[in-house]
Design a protein around this motif. Structure first.
Motif, PDB file in Angstrom:
ATOM      1  N   ASP A  30       0.830  -1.202   0.000  1.00  0.00           N
ATOM      2  CA  ASP A  30       0.000   0.000   0.000  1.00  0.00           C
ATOM      3  C   ASP A  30       0.870   1.261   0.000  1.00  0.00           C
ATOM      4  OD1 ASP A  30      -2.405  -1.541   0.185  1.00  0.00           O
ATOM      5  OD2 ASP A  30      -1.990  -1.812   2.320  1.00  0.00           O
ATOM      6  N   LEU A  31       1.968   1.208   0.728  1.00  0.00           N
ATOM      7  CA  LEU A  31       2.896   2.337   0.725  1.00  0.00           C
ATOM      8  C   LEU A  31       3.505   2.520  -0.662  1.00  0.00           C
ATOM      9  CD1 LEU A  31       4.566   4.509   2.212  1.00  0.00           C
ATOM     10  CD2 LEU A  31       6.189   2.684   2.830  1.00  0.00           C
ATOM     11  N   LEU A  32       3.857   1.418  -1.324  1.00  0.00           N
ATOM     12  CA  LEU A  32       4.410   1.490  -2.678  1.00  0.00           C
ATOM     13  C   LEU A  32       3.406   2.111  -3.647  1.00  0.00           C
ATOM     14  CD1 LEU A  32       6.489   0.829  -4.867  1.00  0.00           C
ATOM     15  CD2 LEU A  32       5.555  -1.501  -4.940  1.00  0.00           C
ATOM     16  N   ASP A  33       2.154   1.664  -3.575  1.00  0.00           N
ATOM     17  CA  ASP A  33       1.131   2.229  -4.468  1.00  0.00           C
ATOM     18  C   ASP A  33       0.953   3.728  -4.243  1.00  0.00           C
ATOM     19  OD1 ASP A  33       0.768  -0.308  -5.452  1.00  0.00           O
ATOM     20  OD2 ASP A  33      -0.967  -0.757  -4.165  1.00  0.00           O
ATOM     21  N   LYS A  34       0.987   4.143  -2.974  1.00  0.00           N
ATOM     22  CA  LYS A  34       0.821   5.564  -2.669  1.00  0.00           C
ATOM     23  C   LYS A  34       1.984   6.385  -3.217  1.00  0.00           C
ATOM     24  CE  LYS A  34      -1.131   9.110  -0.764  1.00  0.00           C
ATOM     25  NZ  LYS A  34      -2.402   9.657  -1.300  1.00  0.00           N
ATOM     26  N   ILE A  35       3.208   5.892  -3.045  1.00  0.00           N
ATOM     27  CA  ILE A  35       4.375   6.615  -3.540  1.00  0.00           C
ATOM     28  C   ILE A  35       4.364   6.647  -5.064  1.00  0.00           C
ATOM     29  CG2 ILE A  35       6.884   6.540  -3.684  1.00  0.00           C
ATOM     30  CD1 ILE A  35       6.947   5.511  -0.850  1.00  0.00           C
ATOM     31  N   ALA A  36       3.966   5.547  -5.685  1.00  0.00           N
ATOM     32  CA  ALA A  36       3.932   5.502  -7.148  1.00  0.00           C
ATOM     33  C   ALA A  36       2.870   6.438  -7.709  1.00  0.00           C
ATOM     34  CB  ALA A  36       3.681   4.070  -7.611  1.00  0.00           C
ATOM     35  N   ALA A  37       1.715   6.531  -7.055  1.00  0.00           N
ATOM     36  CA  ALA A  37       0.638   7.395  -7.545  1.00  0.00           C
ATOM     37  C   ALA A  37       0.981   8.866  -7.373  1.00  0.00           C
ATOM     38  CB  ALA A  37      -0.668   7.055  -6.813  1.00  0.00           C
ATOM     39  N   GLY A  38       1.582   9.213  -6.252  1.00  0.00           N
ATOM     40  CA  GLY A  38       1.943  10.596  -6.002  1.00  0.00           C
ATOM     41  C   GLY A  38       0.751  11.456  -5.625  1.00  0.00           C
ATOM     42  N   SER A  39       1.039  12.668  -5.201  1.00  0.00           N
ATOM     43  CA  SER A  39       0.014  13.648  -4.830  1.00  0.00           C
ATOM     44  C   SER A  39       0.688  15.005  -4.721  1.00  0.00           C
ATOM     45  CB  SER A  39      -0.656  13.260  -3.502  1.00  0.00           C
ATOM     46  OG  SER A  39       0.271  13.335  -2.439  1.00  0.00           O
ATOM     47  N   GLU A  40      -0.105  16.002  -4.491  1.00  0.00           N
ATOM     48  CA  GLU A  40       0.465  17.330  -4.362  1.00  0.00           C
ATOM     49  C   GLU A  40       1.399  17.404  -3.156  1.00  0.00           C
ATOM     50  OE1 GLU A  40      -1.047  21.986  -3.933  1.00  0.00           O
ATOM     51  OE2 GLU A  40      -2.488  20.369  -4.328  1.00  0.00           O
ATOM     52  N   GLY A  41       0.978  16.757  -2.058  1.00  0.00           N
ATOM     53  CA  GLY A  41       1.845  16.738  -0.889  1.00  0.00           C
ATOM     54  C   GLY A  41       3.115  15.961  -1.132  1.00  0.00           C
ATOM     55  N   MET A  42       3.033  14.880  -1.909  1.00  0.00           N
ATOM     56  CA  MET A  42       4.225  14.096  -2.233  1.00  0.00           C
ATOM     57  C   MET A  42       5.166  14.900  -3.120  1.00  0.00           C
ATOM     58  SD  MET A  42       3.825  11.104  -0.749  1.00  0.00           S
ATOM     59  CE  MET A  42       4.987  10.104  -1.631  1.00  0.00           C
ATOM     60  N   HIS A  43       4.595  15.678  -4.042  1.00  0.00           N
ATOM     61  CA  HIS A  43       5.434  16.526  -4.893  1.00  0.00           C
ATOM     62  C   HIS A  43       6.224  17.521  -4.051  1.00  0.00           C
ATOM     63  CE1 HIS A  43       2.616  15.733  -8.582  1.00  0.00           C
ATOM     64  NE2 HIS A  43       3.212  14.640  -8.119  1.00  0.00           N
ATOM     65  N   ARG A  44       5.554  18.119  -3.070  1.00  0.00           N
ATOM     66  CA  ARG A  44       6.252  19.088  -2.222  1.00  0.00           C
ATOM     67  C   ARG A  44       7.318  18.406  -1.368  1.00  0.00           C
ATOM     68  NH1 ARG A  44       0.908  21.056  -1.421  1.00  0.00           N
ATOM     69  NH2 ARG A  44       0.848  20.026   0.621  1.00  0.00           N
ATOM     70  N   ALA A  45       7.045  17.169  -0.982  1.00  0.00           N
ATOM     71  CA  ALA A  45       7.999  16.465  -0.118  1.00  0.00           C
ATOM     72  C   ALA A  45       9.336  16.237  -0.810  1.00  0.00           C
ATOM     73  CB  ALA A  45       7.404  15.132   0.332  1.00  0.00           C
ATOM     74  N   VAL A  46       9.312  15.981  -2.113  1.00  0.00           N
ATOM     75  CA  VAL A  46      10.562  15.728  -2.853  1.00  0.00           C
ATOM     76  C   VAL A  46      10.947  16.935  -3.706  1.00  0.00           C
ATOM     77  CG1 VAL A  46      10.145  13.253  -2.889  1.00  0.00           C
ATOM     78  CG2 VAL A  46       9.321  14.655  -4.779  1.00  0.00           C
ATOM     79  N   TRP A  47      10.175  18.046  -3.576  1.00  0.00           N
ATOM     80  CA  TRP A  47      10.441  19.300  -4.296  1.00  0.00           C
ATOM     81  C   TRP A  47      10.501  19.058  -5.808  1.00  0.00           C
ATOM     82  CZ3 TRP A  47       9.689  23.627  -1.913  1.00  0.00           C
ATOM     83  CH2 TRP A  47      10.085  24.826  -2.493  1.00  0.00           C
ATOM     84  N   ALA A  48       9.403  18.418  -6.287  1.00  0.00           N
ATOM     85  CA  ALA A  48       9.291  18.126  -7.716  1.00  0.00           C
ATOM     86  C   ALA A  48       8.232  19.031  -8.333  1.00  0.00           C
ATOM     87  CB  ALA A  48       8.920  16.664  -7.939  1.00  0.00           C
ATOM     88  N   LYS A  49       8.506  19.499  -9.561  1.00  0.00           N
ATOM     89  CA  LYS A  49       7.565  20.343 -10.288  1.00  0.00           C
ATOM     90  C   LYS A  49       6.837  19.477 -11.312  1.00  0.00           C
ATOM     91  CE  LYS A  49      10.451  24.462  -9.814  1.00  0.00           C
ATOM     92  NZ  LYS A  49      11.186  25.532 -10.541  1.00  0.00           N
ATOM     93  N   GLY A  50       5.688  19.006 -10.896  1.00  0.00           N
ATOM     94  CA  GLY A  50       4.894  18.193 -11.786  1.00  0.00           C
ATOM     95  C   GLY A  50       5.104  16.708 -11.570  1.00  0.00           C
ATOM     96  N   GLN A  51       4.200  15.897 -12.140  1.00  0.00           N
ATOM     97  CA  GLN A  51       4.200  14.451 -11.947  1.00  0.00           C
ATOM     98  C   GLN A  51       5.403  13.796 -12.618  1.00  0.00           C
ATOM     99  OE1 GLN A  51       2.303  12.796 -10.000  1.00  0.00           O
ATOM    100  NE2 GLN A  51       2.821  10.680 -10.580  1.00  0.00           N
ATOM    101  N   GLU A  52       5.783  14.301 -13.775  1.00  0.00           N
ATOM    102  CA  GLU A  52       6.891  13.672 -14.496  1.00  0.00           C
ATOM    103  C   GLU A  52       8.199  13.792 -13.715  1.00  0.00           C
ATOM    104  OE1 GLU A  52       9.115  13.930 -18.859  1.00  0.00           O
ATOM    105  OE2 GLU A  52       7.291  15.101 -18.455  1.00  0.00           O
ATOM    106  N   GLU A  53       8.502  14.970 -13.207  1.00  0.00           N
ATOM    107  CA  GLU A  53       9.712  15.136 -12.403  1.00  0.00           C
ATOM    108  C   GLU A  53       9.611  14.350 -11.105  1.00  0.00           C
ATOM    109  OE1 GLU A  53      12.380  18.671 -10.289  1.00  0.00           O
ATOM    110  OE2 GLU A  53      10.657  19.191 -11.548  1.00  0.00           O
ATOM    111  N   TYR A  54       8.416  14.268 -10.547  1.00  0.00           N
ATOM    112  CA  TYR A  54       8.222  13.504  -9.320  1.00  0.00           C
ATOM    113  C   TYR A  54       8.545  12.025  -9.544  1.00  0.00           C
ATOM    114  CZ  TYR A  54       5.712  10.843  -5.755  1.00  0.00           C
ATOM    115  OH  TYR A  54       5.383   9.942  -4.782  1.00  0.00           O
ATOM    116  N   GLU A  55       8.062  11.468 -10.656  1.00  0.00           N
ATOM    117  CA  GLU A  55       8.307  10.052 -10.933  1.00  0.00           C
ATOM    118  C   GLU A  55       9.784   9.779 -11.122  1.00  0.00           C
ATOM    119  OE1 GLU A  55       5.907   9.080 -14.268  1.00  0.00           O
ATOM    120  OE2 GLU A  55       4.006   9.092 -13.141  1.00  0.00           O
TER     121      GLU A  55
END
Length: 579
Positions: free
Chosen positions: A305-330
């Motif tokens: 479940d943790l893997l699925d959440k990290i793979a899906a991403g979210s706005e909060g996850m983007h901020r956590a890794v300081w990524a601009k957009g889903q592509e950079e986050y992945e």
């Protein structure tokens, strides 16, 4: 006899007297007559006749006799011993002798009186484990009792000994005594199944983990989650006593443990440390899983479940890794996702990919987590399981203390047993020593005794970095006492900077590590090593003398073979006629 007596007064010896004396001497020699009185004239005449004829006097003959006391002139035969003394001339009655007065004192106060020629500092406090190796007096020991009496400053002990010399036997005795003292011993990860039988006999809980046996969820809250539910149900009482903030503290504690355990498993499997933003991604993902309402501390998620959440991403996850957009986050979390997949599909996933099979039960007298079913050759798997078990055990202790502080449960005392410490320290995962260091930093307010067991000091030095070696040696420095069994001289020199031994102690400890003399012929009883069951208890890191003890097994321990680690060889020993 008058003619005889008269015959010796003159200068000429009467022939009849000579014949009479010769006949008397022959009868005495044959045992048909007894010696005349010591001061009688006949005795004087007989002694004079013996001198003239060159015969040995009775005094010389009697002095070489055996048995019974002799007198000035002796007897040819020993006196007979009766109830009240010896019968016969020179004997006599012996009156009754009153027994001497007996006084009892400690060996410290009676030091110098035979046979206590030296003081024996063996406190009669704690669990009886054997006898003093030098004086034979009873030896007692356990960390919580010695800490309560002020003998040690920290309720912990570090045990060092070569394999096969009885260190597990000493720990099992401490476990049994802890149950008798109403403490709860917890064997967190029994790697060889050495504590399963004693736990079962004491009515404790045995949890078996391994391939095909059970699972452990590193994201489960365990006993801390149960205590959180109790706190929530009693919110009104907590508000009344001013401890309602404990609810938020417990939630933060559980969340921190989830993150720490997940990071430890990933680092162990990756064999490298995670980046700081990866740790942040794990923390945010776990928090969002609870906020979504699908999971909670009472219903924890799984690693998938943790893997699925990290793979899906979210706005909060983007901020956590300081990524601009889903592509950079992945691209940023790609390595983290790969590590989670490897963790789930690898050997560790067979243990950690499912919900916890059985939680720790504090209502039991003792708890043993049996991990002997794990693959022996998989060092990383064993280290990961042991670390998870230790984390769960310490979380359970913290939960019990939390409820006691909030007046929602009884005050419990624990004895945590961390056996085979080298299994975790020898793992090649980065940061494993730091993880163990975090788990073992107990303070005096925890109500927990700690026993750390390993083989030699070499286990602490065979670490990848000098920093890890110093941290591992800190385990010994922070321990309230160190217990050393048989060790070679090189090990004592290796530990000299953190644990100095006197010259006499070093000789004694090294003598316990020597082997058994070779037999020249077959015998019926199996030999025992000289150092089996012998330990030196050092309560101080300075030159204070240690306490040498010898463990002693009771009849019950022998009957149930609680300490028999050679069960597999019984048929072989029977075939060879060895008892």
């Amino acid at each position: 006899m008058e003619p005889m007596m008269g015959g010796i007064r003159g200068s000429v010896i009467d022939p009849d007297t000579e014949v009479a004396l010769a006949q008397l001497a022959a009868e005495i020699e044959a045992g048909e007559a007894s010696e005349p009185g010591v001061f009688s004239r006949t005795r004087w005449a007989l002694n004079a006749w013996r001198k003239r004829h060159g015969q040995v006097e009775s005094a010389e003959r009697g002095s070489s006799g055996s048995g019974g006391p002799g007198v000035r002139f002796g007897w040819p035969a020993p006196l007979k011993l009766a109830v009240k003394g010896y019968k016969g001339r020179g004997g006599g009655a012996m009156t009754s002798v009153m027994p001497l007065l007996e006084y009892q004192s400690t060996t410290m106060h009676a030091c110098g009186f035979n046979p206590w020629v030296i003081g024996a500092a063996s406190p009669q406090i704690g669990v009886p484990v054997g006898v003093h190796a030098e004086t034979g007096e009873a030896a007692c020991w356990d960390v919580l009792s010695w800490f309560a009496e002020g003998l040690i400053s920290n309720p912990s002990a570090f045990v060092l000994s070569l394999p096969g010399l009885g260190k597990s036997t000493l720990i099992r005795k401490a476990l049994t005594g802890a149950v008798a003292y109403n403490q709860i011993p917890i064997v967190a990860a029994d790697i060889k199944g050495e504590y399963v039988l004693i736990t079962q006999l004491l009515g404790g809980q045995v949890i078996k983990l391994g391939h095909g046996y059970g699972h452990i969820n590193p994201l489960a809250a365990g006993a801390l989650g149960d205590s959180l539910s109790v706190l929530v149900r009693n919110r009104a009482k907590l508000e009344a006593i001013g401890k309602v903030e404990e609810i938020a503290k417990t939630e933060a504690m559980i969340h921190s443990r989830q993150v720490t355990m997940t990071v430890a498993l990933l680092e162990l499997n990756r064999k490298a440390q995670l980046e700081d933003y990866e740790v942040s991604a794990i923390s945010v993902a776990l928090r969002e899983l609870r906020e979504d309402g699908q999971f909670s501390f009472a219903r924890p998620p799984l690693l998938k479940d943790l893997l699925d959440k990290i793979a899906a991403g979210s706005e909060g996850m983007h901020r956590a890794v300081w990524a601009k957009g889903q592509e950079e986050y992945e691209r940023t979390v790609r390595r983290l996702a790969q590590s989670l997949v490897a963790l789930l599909d690898g050997a560790l996933g067979q243990i950690f990919a499912h919900h916890t099979t059985e939680s720790l039960d504090l209502s039991k007298s003792a708890i043993c987590i049996d991990v002997s079913g794990l693959e022996r050759s998989d060092q990383h798997l064993k280290a990961a399981v042991m670390l998870a078990c230790w984390s769960d055990a310490f979380g359970t202790m913290e939960a019990a203390h939390l409820l006691a502080d909030c007046e929602l449960g009884p005050q419990r005392y624990f004895l945590a047993i961390l056996d085979e410490l080298w299994q975790v320290l020898g793992a090649q995962g980065a940061g494993m020593v730091q993880r163990v260091d975090e788990l073992t930093r107990l303070n005096r307010t925890d109500g927990t005794g700690l026993l750390q067991i390993t083989h030699t000091g070499r286990d602490l030095e065979s670490l990848p970095s000098e920093v890890d070696v110093k941290i591992a040696k800190g385990f010994i420095e922070r321990s309230g006492m160190v217990i050393a069994g048989g060790l070679p001289q090189g090990e004592l020199e290796r530990l000299a900077d953190v644990l100095p031994f006197s010259e006499a102690e070093a000789r004694q400890i090294t003598s316990w590590s020597r082997g058994i003399p070779l037999r020249r012929s077959k015998r019926g009883r199996r030999q025992q090593y000289y150092g089996t069951g012998k330990f030196m208890l050092k309560v101080s890191k300075d030159n204070t003398p240690g306490v040498p003890i010898q463990t002693v097994l009771t009849d019950v321990e022998r009957e149930y073979q609680l300490h028999n680690t050679n069960v597999r060889f019984e048929e072989l020993m029977i075939e060879r006629g060895i008892v």
